[in-house]
Design an enzyme around this catalytic site. Structure first.
Site, PDB file in Angstrom:
ATOM      1  N   CYS A 196       3.325  -2.833   4.064  1.00  0.00           N
ATOM      2  CA  CYS A 196       2.442  -1.729   4.437  1.00  0.00           C
ATOM      3  C   CYS A 196       3.187  -0.915   5.489  1.00  0.00           C
ATOM      4  O   CYS A 196       4.415  -1.060   5.616  1.00  0.00           O
ATOM      5  CB  CYS A 196       1.072  -2.232   4.895  1.00  0.00           C
ATOM      6  SG  CYS A 196       1.061  -3.261   6.380  1.00  0.00           S
TER       7      CYS A 196
ATOM      8  N   THR B  36       3.160  -1.031   8.837  1.00  0.00           N
ATOM      9  CA  THR B  36       3.717  -1.884   9.892  1.00  0.00           C
ATOM     10  C   THR B  36       4.017  -3.309   9.432  1.00  0.00           C
ATOM     11  O   THR B  36       4.725  -4.035  10.122  1.00  0.00           O
ATOM     12  CB  THR B  36       2.713  -2.008  11.054  1.00  0.00           C
ATOM     13  OG1 THR B  36       1.495  -2.557  10.516  1.00  0.00           O
ATOM     14  CG2 THR B  36       2.435  -0.657  11.699  1.00  0.00           C
TER      15      THR B  36
ATOM     16  N   HIS C  20      10.550 -23.680   9.765  1.00  0.00           N
ATOM     17  CA  HIS C  20       9.581 -24.341  10.651  1.00  0.00           C
ATOM     18  C   HIS C  20       8.130 -24.203  10.189  1.00  0.00           C
ATOM     19  O   HIS C  20       7.354 -25.139  10.350  1.00  0.00           O
ATOM     20  CB  HIS C  20       9.681 -23.772  12.075  1.00  0.00           C
ATOM     21  CG  HIS C  20      10.948 -24.162  12.777  1.00  0.00           C
ATOM     22  ND1 HIS C  20      11.168 -23.912  14.111  1.00  0.00           N
ATOM     23  CD2 HIS C  20      12.067 -24.792  12.318  1.00  0.00           C
ATOM     24  CE1 HIS C  20      12.369 -24.369  14.457  1.00  0.00           C
ATOM     25  NE2 HIS C  20      12.938 -24.894  13.384  1.00  0.00           N
TER      26      HIS C  20
ATOM     27  N   HIS D  14       8.052 -30.586  11.774  1.00  0.00           N
ATOM     28  CA  HIS D  14       7.449 -29.300  11.402  1.00  0.00           C
ATOM     29  C   HIS D  14       6.352 -29.487  10.356  1.00  0.00           C
ATOM     30  O   HIS D  14       5.377 -28.746  10.318  1.00  0.00           O
ATOM     31  CB  HIS D  14       8.525 -28.343  10.885  1.00  0.00           C
ATOM     32  CG  HIS D  14       9.595 -28.088  11.904  1.00  0.00           C
ATOM     33  ND1 HIS D  14       9.329 -27.456  13.093  1.00  0.00           N
ATOM     34  CD2 HIS D  14      10.906 -28.426  11.927  1.00  0.00           C
ATOM     35  CE1 HIS D  14      10.440 -27.393  13.814  1.00  0.00           C
ATOM     36  NE2 HIS D  14      11.411 -27.986  13.130  1.00  0.00           N
TER      37      HIS D  14
ATOM     38  N   ASP E  79       0.865  -1.171   0.000  1.00  0.00           N
ATOM     39  CA  ASP E  79       0.000   0.000   0.000  1.00  0.00           C
ATOM     40  C   ASP E  79       0.909   1.230   0.000  1.00  0.00           C
ATOM     41  O   ASP E  79       2.136   1.121  -0.200  1.00  0.00           O
ATOM     42  CB  ASP E  79      -0.991  -0.045   1.179  1.00  0.00           C
ATOM     43  CG  ASP E  79      -0.351   0.212   2.534  1.00  0.00           C
ATOM     44  OD1 ASP E  79       0.895   0.320   2.611  1.00  0.00           O
ATOM     45  OD2 ASP E  79      -1.100   0.308   3.532  1.00  0.00           O
TER      46      ASP E  79
HETATM   47  C1  RB5 Z   1      -1.963   2.851   6.357  1.00  0.00           C
HETATM   48  O1  RB5 Z   1      -1.980   4.115   6.919  1.00  0.00           O
HETATM   49  C2  RB5 Z   1      -1.564   1.829   7.398  1.00  0.00           C
HETATM   50  O2  RB5 Z   1      -2.628   1.607   8.266  1.00  0.00           O
HETATM   51  C3  RB5 Z   1      -1.132   0.550   6.733  1.00  0.00           C
HETATM   52  O3  RB5 Z   1      -0.058   0.808   5.886  1.00  0.00           O
HETATM   53  C4  RB5 Z   1      -0.659  -0.580   7.637  1.00  0.00           C
HETATM   54  O4  RB5 Z   1       0.310  -0.134   8.540  1.00  0.00           O
HETATM   55  C5  RB5 Z   1      -1.683  -1.380   8.286  1.00  0.00           C
HETATM   56  O5  RB5 Z   1      -1.413  -2.344   8.996  1.00  0.00           O
END
Ligand code: RB5
Length: 145
Positions: free
Chosen positions: A64, A66, A97, A132, A7
């Protein structure tokens, strides 16, 4: 062939990793997004994961902000075992694993050099099978309940 998707929060890191993969001899398929306009990460996760399940690509890499949203979405798709990663040990072990077929990284969490080391550790590892395999089969059984 490796499938990648991001994203707006992960596109910069995805583009860095695409270049890193190409420089290291890997073929890539970029499932988008292709610019920094906001998009919903589950839509991109679905595209990449469908590519993995259909065998268009051998594994997927999702980016993304995080890595967490992508991993939650990816793990809803039957046949996908996704891990959100920010260290090289886990990257190696999750292949050995869990036979992980999608990895997720946070463009707002780790820098490009650590991310490329994480990718390298994942790609160089092999699933160990044995005990595993039995555990991974139990994950598949949970999916089918
Ligand atoms: C987008 O702002 C953010 O929420 C997305 O990139 C991600 O971190 C979601 O888990």
């Amino acid at each position: 062939m490796i499938g990648l998707g991001s994203d707006h929060g992960g596109i910069e890191l995805k583009n860095y990793i695409i270049n890193w993969l190409k420089e290291n001899g890997y073929e890539v398929k970029d499932y988008g997004s292709y610019d920094t306009n906001p998009v919903d990460y589950p839509d991109i996760a679905e595209k990449v994961c469908n590519g993995v399940v259909k065998g268009e690509v051998e594994c997927g890499m999702l980016f993304c902000g995080t890595g967490i949203g992508m991993s939650i979405a990816a793990n809803k798709i039957k046949g996908i075992r996704a891990a959100c990663l920010s260290d090289t040990y886990s990257a190696m072990r999750t292949k050995q694993h869990n036979n992980t077929n999608v990895i997720c990284l946070g463009g707002r969490v780790i820098g490009p050099e650590l991310a490329s080391e994480v990718v390298k550790s994942y790609l160089n590892a092999q699933f160990q099978g044995g005990r595993h395999e039995n555990r991974v089969n139990k994950i598949t059984a949970l999916e089918n309940k």
